[in-house]
Design a protein around this motif. Structure first.
Motif, short mmCIF file in Angstrom:
data_model
loop_
_atom_site.label_atom_id
_atom_site.label_comp_id
_atom_site.label_asym_id
_atom_site.label_seq_id
_atom_site.Cartn_x
_atom_site.Cartn_y
_atom_site.Cartn_z
N UNK A 103 -13.55 -4.01 -6.75
CA UNK A 103 -12.67 -3.02 -6.12
C UNK A 103 -12.00 -2.21 -7.23
N UNK A 104 -12.46 -0.96 -7.39
CA UNK A 104 -11.84 -0.13 -8.43
C UNK A 104 -10.39 0.19 -8.10
N UNK A 105 -9.78 0.88 -9.02
CA UNK A 105 -8.33 1.13 -8.90
C UNK A 105 -7.98 1.92 -7.65
N UNK A 106 -8.88 2.65 -7.15
CA UNK A 106 -8.56 3.51 -5.99
C UNK A 106 -8.78 2.80 -4.65
N UNK A 107 -9.27 1.59 -4.70
CA UNK A 107 -9.56 0.88 -3.45
C UNK A 107 -8.28 0.63 -2.66
N UNK A 108 -8.40 0.89 -1.35
CA UNK A 108 -7.22 0.69 -0.51
C UNK A 108 -7.14 -0.76 -0.06
N UNK A 109 -5.97 -1.08 0.48
CA UNK A 109 -5.74 -2.44 0.96
C UNK A 109 -6.71 -2.77 2.09
N UNK A 110 -6.90 -1.79 2.92
CA UNK A 110 -7.77 -2.00 4.07
C UNK A 110 -9.21 -2.30 3.62
N UNK A 111 -9.64 -1.52 2.61
CA UNK A 111 -11.01 -1.70 2.10
C UNK A 111 -11.20 -3.11 1.54
N UNK A 112 -10.21 -3.55 0.79
CA UNK A 112 -10.29 -4.90 0.21
C UNK A 112 -10.43 -5.91 1.33
N UNK A 113 -9.59 -5.74 2.36
CA UNK A 113 -9.61 -6.68 3.48
C UNK A 113 -10.97 -6.66 4.19
N UNK A 114 -11.38 -5.44 4.49
CA UNK A 114 -12.62 -5.31 5.25
C UNK A 114 -13.82 -5.88 4.50
N UNK A 115 -13.86 -5.63 3.21
CA UNK A 115 -15.05 -6.02 2.45
C UNK A 115 -15.00 -7.40 1.82
#
Ligand SMILES: Nc1ncnc2c1ncn2[C@@H]1O[C@H](COP(=O)(O)OP(=O)(O)OP(=O)(O)O)[C@@H](O)[C@H]1O
Length: 972
Positions: free
Chosen positions: A58-70
């Protein structure tokens, strides 16, 4: 993703943007993300350049939602499916662990982290599940800080022990599990728990947490259709910063803290190493509380995801590299996750039925065997073909080779076995099952004891710290007081010194005065002595002169009285003549010739002239005596006059002196005058006495003179008689007649003459003695007269002449000197007295000052004591308040969690979806397909642990139906 893959620990890596500090320090990005790949990252650091591949990047621009989803969402599904799940957040302080796990703001849709999203997802899944599924959700929140487990929902429990039981596995004993029925309730719990977290300042991040926090959500579900039960437990772990101690700048207590935190982290590393090196038989779970609690999550019954949080900056290159390597190691850990399911009643019934039939078969087999043994024992034989076997006995399930082993594996036993096998083995020697249980029990007891001792120790340490603080305060106070005391003491000693000095000066002054007085007295006595010596010398000189004079005069006088021994010679001649006469008389013959007679006559005439001469001398003496008496009288008169004159002169001098000098000189003069007067009066008395004596003696002399005169007259008569006799003899010779008569006459004359001679002898002797005495007296008188004259002259000189003036001047000088000395002495005395008075005054003043200081000191001490008492009272009050606050806090916490029975009551949730089984008893009676809120019913169940804790006692009686109708407010 295959099951095999799913059993591996999933490792995802998240990079946060460069922070302010890194920018300020000139940090540059050393991490590059491959556009085409979402699982590889490249590091271009100074120390290391290379790629790292993880399950997700997860690069620096990754959102919280993206982390959760993926990365996390599948785990939620697993938990709902009855699996255990774990999410770790690992990384250095400030790398974004908390940001990832909890989020910057749980109420913010964008910023909220994984945990809120997980909670939401869980509740969403529950609601989405079929209505035949009934769920209970409970949460617990703890932290491991300094190797102690603290319950964040009941912070009073700050050292909970870890237990391990056969059925439950590893768990934290006494940890509060709060039943929740809505997302909001979970949020509430999270917020409360978060407030209780220990956060210590480090220069890396002001909010940096030094503890490991573990949030556990347990979802239990029951299939109402078949009665099967499953439970999944999700542990969400926010680890403490993984950086090295030096970099955080931690020191002092924080250093100690860091060491312990590192202990857990290094133990985690060791566990991961042991799990991944492929050769270790021993996994050191017991090395730390963290690894022990997370035992199941690492190589056990869990689906685990590790999120490694990193900084992309060159400033944190070393930490980032270390974190990435840690992730790489963890990647290969293999878990053995399985569904935590319990058998349904139907399954259990089938199992029971099977077991019962097995029991019957075994019974038949046993009785057949017993029969055969009976034959053997009675001495009979049983042919081989008739030997009893399991088959023959009718126990179809029992094989002959393994008669004691059930043919089909027991599912319950298998389940238990599976559980044991799936659980990471706690390092222990291979033990019997019972033994293992026994050991676990014993271990649990010991752990409890350790925890107790630790909390006791912590309390004692806390108390010690408080005491130390108090001691420090008191020491400070003591130091201040000691300082003040020292100052006062030095002041006091200074004053004492001054006082001593003054006293000493005073004493010295007194001593000087005394010595001066003594010197004065000595000088006075010396003066007196000198005066006396002078007087004595004078007297002795005078006496010496007097004696000499007396001797001379006596010799002269005696010479005058008997010039060239005339009287003695004449006497001799007379005696010879008489002897001649006697011899004439004795022989009877007239041998006396005419010549002889003529000689006698001549001698007689000589005697006569001598007598006359003597008479003359006596008369002269008499005259002289009279003259002397007169002279003495005159002298007496003159002496009296002189005395009078002297007195006058003395008075005059004294008057003059008085006019010129002070009282002291007058005193000296008076003394002198008194002395002189004394001397004069004594002398006068002596002289008067002497005069009296002289008068008496004079009278005596007169008498003696008279006697001498009469003796002389007698001598004259005798002489005449002698002449007559001579004349007679001449006539006898001429007439040669009457010889007898003549002889007689001669005899008579001779006798008379002898008589007269004897008388004369006596008289002469007396006369001579008297004369001598008189001469002595006369000489004494003369000497005395001389003395008087001299004294008179002295007096005259004293009063008039230069010598007197000189003497007076000398005396005056002496007196002046003495006066000066006396003046000086008096001045010194007075100044000393003044000084003494001043010193005394000073002494008094200082005494007063000392008393005042002492009073002040006492006052200060009293004040200090009262302050001390006040302080102690305040301290006590503060302590009490603190205790109160603590108890209130814990009460409020407990009120909401621990003490609130509602939290300990299972609040089952029912799925809103379609029932999976037809004809399932809809106990809640709520219509399916109704509104979302209506679909969730709270079913009050009393789980076994609530019953154990005692909270269920009061709530176990109300009817199930009534409790089922309670609605969760959060979902209305
Ligand atoms: N992905 C990100 N995007 C934006 N800001 C972030 C991100 N990750 C972290 N931050 C910010 O960085 C700071 C530190 O993050 P955080 O507190 O989560 O670190 P941490 O690793 O939990 O530290 P600690 O070990 O002390 O708990 C916070 O201010 C946070 O908002």
């Amino acid at each position: 993703m295959g099951d095999q893959n799913r059993n591996n620990i999933r490792v995802v890596c998240r990079f946060r943007p460069q922070n302010k500090r890194e920018n300020a320090e000139g940090g540059v990005h050393i991490i590059t993300f491959d556009e085409g790949s979402d699982d590889t990252v490249r590091m271009e650091g100074k120390e290391y350049q290379g790629n790292f591949t993880f399950d997700a990047i997860f690069p620096t621009t990754t959102t919280q939602k993206q982390v959760f989803e993926h990365s996390i969402k599948p785990i939620v599904d697993d938990v709902i499916g009855g699996y255990n799940g774990t999410v770790f957040a690992y990384g250095q302080t400030g790398s974004g662990k908390t940001f990832t796990m909890m989020g910057a703001d749980i109420d913010n849709e964008e910023l909220k982290g994984l945990i809120p999203r997980i909670v939401e997802q869980i509740f969403h899944d529950i609601l989405e599940s079929p209505s035949t599924m009934e769920y209970t959700v409970k949460v617990s929140y703890m932290e491991i800080y300094m190797e102690k487990i603290r319950d964040l929902l009941n912070p009073q429990n700050d050292n909970l022990p870890i237990h391990e039981e056969k059925n439950r596995g590893v768990y934290v004993k006494g940890l509060l599990e709060v039943y929740v029925s809505s997302v909001q309730e979970v949020y509430e719990v999270m917020k409360r728990g978060g407030n209780a977290r220990v956060v210590a300042y480090t220069n890396m991040n002001a909010e940096s947490s030094r503890s490991h926090s573990i949030f556990v959500i347990t979802v239990s579900q029951k299939n109402l259709a078949d009665g099967s039960v499953k439970s999944g437990r999700l542990s969400l772990v926010d680890l403490a910063g993984s950086e090295k101690v030096g970099k955080t700048g931690a020191s002092g207590q924080t250093l100690e803290e860091a060491k312990k935190i590192n202990k857990s982290l290094s133990a985690l590393g060791m566990v991961i190493n042991a799990l991944t090196d492929g050769k270790s038989t021993h996994i050191p779970y017991r090395d730390s509380k963290l690894t022990r609690i997370l035992q199941e999550s690492l190589g056990g019954n869990s689906r685990t995801t590790l999120i490694i949080n990193c900084s992309p900056s060159s400033f944190n290159e070393a930490e980032t590299l270390s974190t990435l390597r840690f992730g790489m190691r963890a990647k290969s850990i293999k878990n053995k996750a399985r569904v935590n399911a319990e058998l349904s009643p139907a399954e259990l019934k089938a199992l029971l039925k099977k077991a019962k039939s097995e029991a019957v078969s075994f019974q038949q087999y046993i009785s057949a065997l017993e029969g055969e043994i009976g034959i053997w024992r009675s001495g009979g034989t049983v042919p081989k073909e008739n030997w009893v076997s399991a088959d023959k006995a009718g126990a179809g399930a029992v094989t002959p080779s393994t008669p004691t082993t059930p043919a089909a594996p027991n599912p319950a036993v298998e389940a238990a076995k599976k559980e044991f096998e799936s659980r990471p083995s706690t390092p222990a020697p291979i033990l019997e099952k019972d033994e293992r249980e026994e050991f676990l029990k014993r271990e649990n007891e010991l752990t409890d004891q350790i925890a107790e001792k630790e909390s006791l120790l912590a309390k004692q340490e806390k108390l010690l710290a408080e005491m130390k603080e108090e001691l420090g305060y008191f020491k400070e106070q003591e130091e201040t007081i000691t300082k003040e005391n020292k100052e006062m003491a030095s002041e006091l000693s200074e004053l004492k010194l001054q006082l001593e000095k003054v006293t000493y000066d005073n004493k010295e002054g007194a001593i000087t005065i005394d010595s001066l007085r003594e010197a004065n007295a000595e000088l006075s006595s010396e003066l007196e002595q000198l005066k006396k010596t002078l007087v004595e010398l004078k007297i002795s000189q005078k006496e010496g002169d007097k004696e000499q004079k007396k001797q001379e005069k006596m010799a002269q006088m005696m010479a005058e009285l008997d010039p060239s021994g005339v009287i003695s010679a004449k006497e001799k001649q007379i005696r010879e003549a008489l002897n001649k006469l006697d011899s004439i008389d004795g022989s009877g013959s007239a041998t006396l010739t005419m010549e002889e007679l003529a000689t006698l006559r001549r001698e007689l005439a000589d005697s006569k002239s001598l007598v006359t001469q003597h008479e003359q001398t006596i008369s002269e003496l008499h005259y002289e005596n009279e003259h002397l008496t007169r002279k003495r009288d005159e002298l007496e008169v003159r002496l009296t006059t002189l005395e009078l004159e002297y007195e006058e002169l003395l008075d005059k001098t004294i008057a003059d002196e008085e006019a010129n000098s002070k009282i002291d000189i007058t005193e000296t003069i008076q003394e002198l005058r008194a002395k002189l007067e004394g001397q004069y009066s004594a002398k006068k008395e002596v002289q008067q006495k002497e005069i009296e004596e002289l008068k008496q003696e004079l009278e005596k002399k007169n008498e003696e003179l008279h006697k001498l005169n009469s003796a002389l007259a007698e001598l004259k008569r005798a002489n005449e008689e002698l002449q007559n006799a001579i004349t007679e003899k001449e006539t006898r010779i001429e007439g040669r007649k009457d010889t007898a008569e003549k002889e007689k006459d001669m005899e008579r004359i001779r006798k008379t003459m002898a008589q007269q001679l004897a008388d004369f002898d006596v008289m002469k002797k007396a006369l001579m003695r008297d004369l001598q005495n008189r001469c002595e007296k006369v000489v004494e008188l003369e000497i005395s007269l001389d003395e008087t004259r001299e004294q008179y002259n002295n007096v005259l000189r004293n009063s008039n002449n230069k010598a007197q003036q000189k003497k007076m001047a000398f005396l005056e000088r002496n007196l002046e000197q003495l006066t000066n000395v006396q003046k000086q002495l008096v001045e010194q005395n007075s100044s000393l007295k003044k000084e003494v008075a001043i010193a005394e005054r000073k002494l008094l003043a200082r005494n007063e000052r000392i008393q005042a200081l002492e009073a002040l000191l006492q006052d200060a001490q009293e004040k200090l004591t009262t302050q001390n008492q006040k302080f102690e009272a305040q301290l006590q009050a503060v302590r009490e308040r603190l205790e109160q606050a603590r108890s209130q806090k814990s009460a409020s916490l407990l009120g909401s969690f621990a003490n609130n029975p509602n939290n300990r009551i299972a609040k089952p949730l029912r799925g809103q979806g379609h029932p999976s089984l037809e004809g399932v008893d809809n106990v809640g009676g709520s219509p399916t397909g109704n509104s979302f809120a209506a679909a969730i019913q709270v079913v009050l169940l009393l789980p076994s642990d609530v019953m154990r804790s005692g909270y269920g006692n009061t709530l176990s009686t109300p009817g199930r139906t009534e409790r089922r109708t309670s609605w969760l407010p959060g979902f209305r």
